[in-house]
Design an enzyme around this catalytic site. Structure first.
Site, PDB file in Angstrom:
ATOM      1  N   TYR A 153       5.295  -4.921   2.652  1.00 58.81           N
ATOM      2  CA  TYR A 153       3.819  -4.881   2.778  1.00 58.81           C
ATOM      3  C   TYR A 153       3.085  -5.565   1.625  1.00 58.81           C
ATOM      4  CZ  TYR A 153       3.894  -0.149   0.436  1.00 58.81           C
ATOM      5  OH  TYR A 153       4.060   0.918  -0.393  1.00 58.81           O
ATOM      6  N   GLU A 154       1.793  -5.705   1.790  1.00 63.99           N
ATOM      7  CA  GLU A 154       0.954  -6.495   0.857  1.00 63.99           C
ATOM      8  C   GLU A 154       1.468  -7.924   0.716  1.00 63.99           C
ATOM      9  OE1 GLU A 154      -1.630  -5.157   0.413  1.00 63.99           O
ATOM     10  OE2 GLU A 154      -1.095  -3.057   0.663  1.00 63.99           O
ATOM     11  N   GLY A 155       1.870  -8.501   1.818  1.00 61.72           N
ATOM     12  CA  GLY A 155       2.445  -9.851   1.796  1.00 61.72           C
ATOM     13  C   GLY A 155       3.940  -9.742   1.622  1.00 61.72           C
TER      14      GLY A 155
END
Lengths: 595, 595
Positions: free
Chosen positions: A439-441
């Protein structure tokens, strides 16, 4: 049950001896933060993590979050009380603006505390973590009215925050966002759409939940240039509390591999009232503030899971009796030696230790850059700090989450079959750590961000500064007999990194896929050099201490771990360079249908 | 829901084109196994795996096994019926002795089928897998009476088998076993003790469960030299069926990270009746037969999980639209390109593909050695086969389970956030694959077995033969323009392996910890050379086919994947060598209390 001990001593070694935090005492917030004060704060915070959050970690995993048919979500037993205790202790706003009720301490203190919280209970730590990210976006892009409405409540812990980016058909590619915003005569907007994977999207720990939502205003341009950011609270603010329920609901919660204690929601917005944060169609840059914060936070999660997993592996390795040392019986009065006598068990432990302590140094260094960027009066200092944060944030996120997961897997391996059984808690660390790579890229995106955006930015100013700093350190110390064995290999690895950078410059222009094909190896090569630079600095600080006070066991351990890192982890940089230089053909030639 | 397609075509490429199985048609069982017959058998078996076992994989994970208070265990819905269907189809005894009801086909066919079953449903495949391991120990070490009593029932699927080694205080160190065996006047034994982590220890799919149990006969010497092997059935055999219930019970089932469909039991033996298998106090060598089988099987599990995870990642990568190709839009009529256009996605896919196909070749090669060992009339052939199995079994187990897990993690990563959600099934592959690195000897033990036992055995005869074979292949092909790019790097990596072997010879005698400190890197270095040798042979077979029938897409894909392996995976061997040569100091100097 696993245990946890906050590594306050190691954090203080970094702040005092390696980065000499006292030299920043001219900056706002730093003057009061003497090393002794910081140590007192972190010791107290560490205790809270050890005694309150850690015991809830397995409970959170087992119970998970439960959604009722009315869309409400119950968090695991004890979470609500712990959240209140954390809020009452002022821990959420440790580094937040005093104007809005924070304690105004340096960001680096909050980052250290964030590590401890994420080690003790990652799923729990996400609630305040996301809140702080949302606060930062509001503080930078929100109007004074929005700031005053939301920040004190969020920093005080009465309200929590979320970020709403992903939709079923788009995660990485935010240009595809479909959620709509319709402007109302009173200046507010009606938000309609579905968001997925919303961490902390709904729960029972706070009186209100403040959603930051990316949506497209009617008539906005297509793609990322038509996206705006909105604040959309669960309950509309009223007086000093909450009023009407907004038209948004948690439609379901996801069944995930881990972080069961955090509710991951599908959020349905059905004409929900929201207010613009920042300018129309400039939502992505505004959200990026939050995303960069979140990326640092996620990198810290990787470190944190690797650390707590390591601590438990060490305890087990000292306790578990199995086999005899090949170098001679160590424990003759017992039926077997503890497994820590075996070199391969130590290979696991040393790897984890070197990554954790090196990663912690990198995290502290980056957090200090964040402080310099926001608090230094000097423009040049701010610019360097900004440049470094630009290139180092994807490194911390991409590399430390990969290595943190690897550490958790290694720690589980030390337990043998017992590591696979839920009750020991080791497999939870693996499952929880896994999300941080995604997550978060996803980490592949971090690598592309680094190579495609951060490297070429401002004519390569950031990477050039980094090269100069590291090679300067190497030159400065290579004549020192005691430092030679550390900076020599670091200099070699730096050459590999420079070689890879040069290769991109020569080959990515004529074929952009050459950059993408080498990006992941480049990120890890960079990570090894950055962490190697941290280890060289830690070795130097340790040697200085040794010359001063004589030898303490921790100081000798630092030097031994530095040696391990240099001898066993830096050799990887040469392999990364070769893979990068092999180019894109070996990836792109295959027709899609032949996979 | 994930899907699965048995890679019969790839298996046949290996059997027909790479290893030319037809040349063994003088061996028992091989004569009838023409390539066309094998292809028909594997296609049918593959279909069974795809249609019957794969759909039960997620159900098995979700439902798990449930123990009732009477100690009975219910398997997930559908398992019982599928087991019966498998037994009725003759799939369990595919390669088993015809004398005891098997089909007598080569072991290599059973190994290929084992891969398919483990891909489709690893938890399920363990039930017949353990049964076959137990059969082999009974066939080699049991009396004719024991063979006749147990083998037909087990091969026919009416009864299943287990292996009982681990106790709460000992796993790796079997010398510490406490379970007792008391000899009875009728020649049987009363077995008393507790065994843990017993896979398939209790379930509802068969009328009887045959436990092979390690225990210590009263008065036996201490340590591994006092351990004997017993067959201890759940129900005592009677006439052609079962009689009295034996005094053993499943005390509890473990809550595990994965393989929920397989019941992992604590087994309590309370004076249970058992019979000696093999000689008194020679239980460990007898059990090793089973363990070696099991180690091959576990290596296959690693391959199998990596394969099924890969297949699903490919489907997702072709389907998911996100972002645009940096080399120019590929899908102008759609809002985005499929993610398979992105080089970093391809890096993941190519890595998995190269490991799976290379690992499959290694597995087939080893399985053929097993056939030569058991069926060849030629003593020299048997000896070479035995030597190769000795050094290659820990490689397949240790390396392919590490890489299979890594593949599952990579495949999950391709899915982004969706990979973390249970419904897509990708996280189950990761959780299931994880155990293969741990059980049947944790991978660190495989590395020690390789370096400490298999390398020095018979004056290094096995490793010398391997070096000669690979360097012979390199020499034979290096002048060939089309083979040069494959065998050149293979020769380099072989030199690294030879250098590491030499380093052990020079440094492990004076300090045994030097061997342990490098063993894990050595295992992986060896694995890369072994798989690299497979890729060079596959490239040669592909080139030969290309010269023959012209070019088929699969043949070109083989050559591209070989190129990928050589350019992107073999560079790692140099780093392994450096780590090995760094010696034991950087692991052993740290005092235990400093961790």
């Amino acid at each position: 049950m696993p245990t946890y001990k906050a590594p306050v001593e190691d954090t203080m070694f970094l702040l005092r001896d390696v980065f000499n935090i006292a030299r920043y005492d001219n900056l706002p917030g730093f003057a009061d933060a003497t090393p002794d004060t910081i140590e007192a704060v972190l010791s107290e915070g560490g205790k809270f993590c050890e005694e309150v959050l850690a015991p809830l970690n397995q409970i959170g995993d087992r119970e998970g979050c439960k959604r009722a048919t009315d869309g409400s979500v119950a968090t695991p037993k004890g979470f609500k009380e712990a959240y209140k205790q954390m809020a009452d202790g002022g821990w959420i706003g440790l580094s937040s603006d005093e104007k809005y009720g924070g304690q105004g301490l340096p960001f680096v203190i909050g980052a250290a505390m964030n590590e401890y919280m994420s080690s003790a209970n990652m799923a729990f730590a996400m609630y305040p973590g996301l809140t702080l990210g949302a606060c930062r976006a509001i503080r930078i892009h929100g109007t004074e009215e929005i700031r005053n409405t939301y920040l004190p409540k969020m920093i005080g812990g009465q309200w929590t925050g979320t970020m709403n980016l992903t939709e079923p058909h788009c995660g990485t590619d935010l240009g595809l966002i479909k959620t709509k915003a319709a402007k109302q005569p009173d200046g507010s907007y009606k938000i309609t759409g579905t968001k997925i994977f919303i961490s902390a999207g709904e729960h029972d720990m706070a009186e209100n939940i403040v959603h930051l939502v990316l949506a497209r205003i009617e008539g906005a341009p297509e793609g990322v240039k038509g996206i705006s950011l909105f604040v959309v609270p669960k309950f509309l603010p009223k007086d000093d509390g909450v009023g009407e329920r907004n038209s948004l609901i948690c439609g379901s919660i996801e069944h995930k591999m881990g972080i069961h204690g955090n509710s991951t929601c599908v959020m349905n917005y059905d004409g929900a009232t929201g207010w613009l944060v920042g300018e129309e169609n400039r939502g992505l840059p505004a959200m990026f503030v939050m995303m960069n914060d979140a990326r640092l936070g996620v990198g810290i999660q990787g470190l944190a899971q690797g650390e707590v997993a390591y601590q438990n592996a060490v305890i087990y390795a000292k306790d578990r009796l199995q086999g005899r040392s090949i170098a001679g019986v160590k424990n003759p009065e017992k039926p077997a030696d503890p497994i820590i006598v075996h070199p391969d068990i130590r290979r696991n432990l040393m790897t984890m230790k070197a990554i954790n302590e090196g990663g912690r140094a990198l995290m502290i260094w980056i957090a200090l850059q964040a402080d310099l960027l926001s608090r230094s009066p000097d423009e040049k200092t701010k610019q360097i700090a900004d440049d470094y944060m630009g290139i180092l944030t994807p490194i911390l996120k991409g590399v430390m989450t990969d290595l943190g997961f690897q550490n958790a897997v290694m720690a589980q391996q030390v337990f043998g079959g017992h590591g696979y059984i839920a009750e020991h808690g080791m497999e939870q660390f693996v499952r929880d750590a896994r999300i941080a790579m995604i997550y978060e890229g996803a980490n592949g995106i971090q690598a592309l961000d680094l190579v495609g955006r951060k490297l070429p930015k401002d004519g390569g100013r950031a990477i050039t500064a980094f090269f100069n700093e590291v090679s300067g350190f190497v030159k400065e110390n290579e004549a020192d007999e005691k430092m030679k064995s550390f900076v020599g290999p670091l200099g070699e690895s730096l050459k590999h990194l420079q070689g890879a950078t040069m290769w991109f410059m020569q080959n990515a222009m004529k074929r952009p896929d050459n950059a993408g094909a080498g990006s992941y190896d480049y990120m890890h090569l960079f990570g090894l050099v950055a962490i190697g630079y941290m280890w060289a600095q830690m070795a130097k600080a340790a040697l200085a201490k040794k010359n001063g006070n004589g030898s303490a066991p921790q100081i000798d351990a630092k030097l031994m771990t530095a040696k391990f890192f240099v001898e066993r982890m830096l050799p990887e940089t040469g392999a990364h360079l070769k893979r990068i230089q092999s180019g894109a053909d070996n990836l792109m030639d295959m027709p899609a249908e032949a996979f």
